[in-house]
Enzyme design. Structure first.
Site, PDB file in Angstrom:
ATOM      1  N   SER A   8      10.346  -6.457  -3.917  1.00 35.16           N
ATOM      2  CA  SER A   8      10.149  -5.601  -5.087  1.00 35.16           C
ATOM      3  C   SER A   8      11.057  -4.398  -4.955  1.00 35.16           C
ATOM      4  O   SER A   8      11.478  -4.030  -3.855  1.00 35.16           O
ATOM      5  CB  SER A   8       8.686  -5.132  -5.158  1.00 35.16           C
ATOM      6  OG  SER A   8       8.504  -4.137  -6.146  1.00 35.16           O
TER       7      SER A   8
ATOM      8  N   TYR B 285       0.962  -1.238  -1.624  1.00 39.74           N
ATOM      9  CA  TYR B 285       1.929  -2.220  -2.119  1.00 39.74           C
ATOM     10  C   TYR B 285       3.314  -1.946  -1.542  1.00 39.74           C
ATOM     11  O   TYR B 285       3.984  -2.852  -1.032  1.00 39.74           O
ATOM     12  CB  TYR B 285       1.949  -2.143  -3.641  1.00 39.74           C
ATOM     13  CG  TYR B 285       2.927  -3.057  -4.330  1.00 39.74           C
ATOM     14  CD1 TYR B 285       2.590  -4.374  -4.618  1.00 39.74           C
ATOM     15  CD2 TYR B 285       4.167  -2.594  -4.752  1.00 39.74           C
ATOM     16  CE1 TYR B 285       3.473  -5.217  -5.285  1.00 39.74           C
ATOM     17  CE2 TYR B 285       5.058  -3.429  -5.408  1.00 39.74           C
ATOM     18  CZ  TYR B 285       4.697  -4.738  -5.678  1.00 39.74           C
ATOM     19  OH  TYR B 285       5.574  -5.565  -6.339  1.00 39.74           O
TER      20      TYR B 285
END
Length: 347
Positions: A168, A181
């Site tokens: 990501s 995350y």
């Protein structure tokens, strides 16, 4: 001078054609290959299963929810795909090893592993617990490591293969209110870079994909802490508005292309590319800007109660439903359907 210009132009065109031909020569032929995708029952994972099967691949998908797997299998088979499904919690090493063995037993081999499984939890650090960080690492780091290590001996024996890690932009720039995350994704990025270097002469390519914001409908299944309503509002809008997000279909096509070429890394979306490059040049400035965003824009709150996006009132309001229409369409398209999640399989 005119002839010289023509010669230079012709040489430039020739070089471009030769470079393109060289890239095509290095591209893997995916037709008939077996692709194993973790978290493949919905969202980007399902989009990837569709995209790889459209290239003539046979696909195996795993997820924790049996009902979601059945729905995804039906979707893929309706599109003509050859599919194998397995219930698996990727944070459980034993389950992962059994899933990999079953996949190889079914197809006889695996050519491409796509580590895609992920979870998103949104909220300020004061609303998070140590267990939230452990949970994120379990799915998005150990859930990358376990399938890779389970499959690596098989790929080494065959001296070929692709390992595609869906990281990501959050694994390159730590965005406020997404700390668990980001920590897991940073670890996955480091693993991808080091593993590619170590496998450079084995015939196995490791590809790190760093998506920016995508329209997958996942914000409806994201979990929110702190001020649930305001957290889900900013995250829902940022996950669906055109201009700053990419469609899941386009993202899947680009990931398939990067897999075929064996690229070291691909960052998806122009805003994510700009952010990554700016952060690389000016890390201090990036942290200061994000700090200002946290202080001035992002909501405050310390509630440790979890609430899914689809459970918040604001995302069900008429005006927010209108603003997030593209995200809701994506949620239906990629099976991010609401409903009670079954407990993860622990067999």
């Amino acid at each position: 001078m005119r002839n010289l210009g023509l010669i230079i132009a012709a040489a430039g065109v020739g070089a471009a054609v030769a470079a393109r031909a060289a890239i095509r020569a290095r591209e893997a032929d995916l037709r008939g290959q077996v692709v194993l995708i973790t978290g493949g029952s919905r969202g980007l994972g399902l989009a990837l299963a569709r995209a790889f099967s459209a290239q003539g691949c046979r696909v195996a998908i795993c997820a924790r929810d049996a009902g979601e797997l059945r729905a995804a299998r039906a979707d893929l088979e309706d599109r003509g795909a050859e599919v194998f499904t397995a219930e698996c919690d990727v944070s459980d090493r034993a389950q992962v090893e059994r899933m990999v063995d079953r996949t190889i037993g079914h197809f006889g081999r695996v050519d491409v592993l796509v580590n895609n499984a992920g979870e998103i939890e949104v909220g300020p650090v004061e609303s998070m617990t140590v267990e939230d960080f452990e949970r994120a690492m379990g799915v998005m780091f150990w859930g990358v490591l376990y399938p890779t290590m389970a499959l690596l001996p098989h790929l080494r024996t065959r001296k070929t293969g692709r390992i595609v890690n869906i990281t990501s932009i959050g694994g390159k720039v730590a965005v406020p209110h997404l700390l668990p995350y980001a920590c897991a994704k940073f670890a996955a990025v480091g693993f991808s870079e080091g593993l590619r270097a170590e496998l450079a002469d084995t015939g196995i390519k490791v590809i790190a994909i760093a998506p920016g914001l995508m329209r997958t409908g996942s914000y409806l299944n994201a979990e929110f802490k702190g001020d649930h309503e305001r957290e889900s509002a900013w995250f829902g809008l940022s996950s669906t508005l055109p201009g700053i997000t990419m469609s899941a279909e386009r993202a899947a096509r680009q990931i398939v292309s990067a897999t075929r070429r064996g690229e070291a890394e691909k960052i998806l979306t122009a805003p994510a590319n700009v952010l990554a490059r700016f952060h690389g040049l000016f890390p201090g400035a990036t942290a200061d800007i994000l700090g200002a965003v946290d202080r001035l824009i992002l909501p405050k709150g310390s509630s440790r109660e979890r609430r899914r996006g689809r459970e918040t009132q604001i995302l069900r309001s008429p005006w927010m439903s209108a603003l997030t229409i593209l995200g809701r369409l994506a949620a239906r398209q990629f099976l991010q359907q609401p409903g009670r999640r079954e407990a993860p399989a622990r067999t």
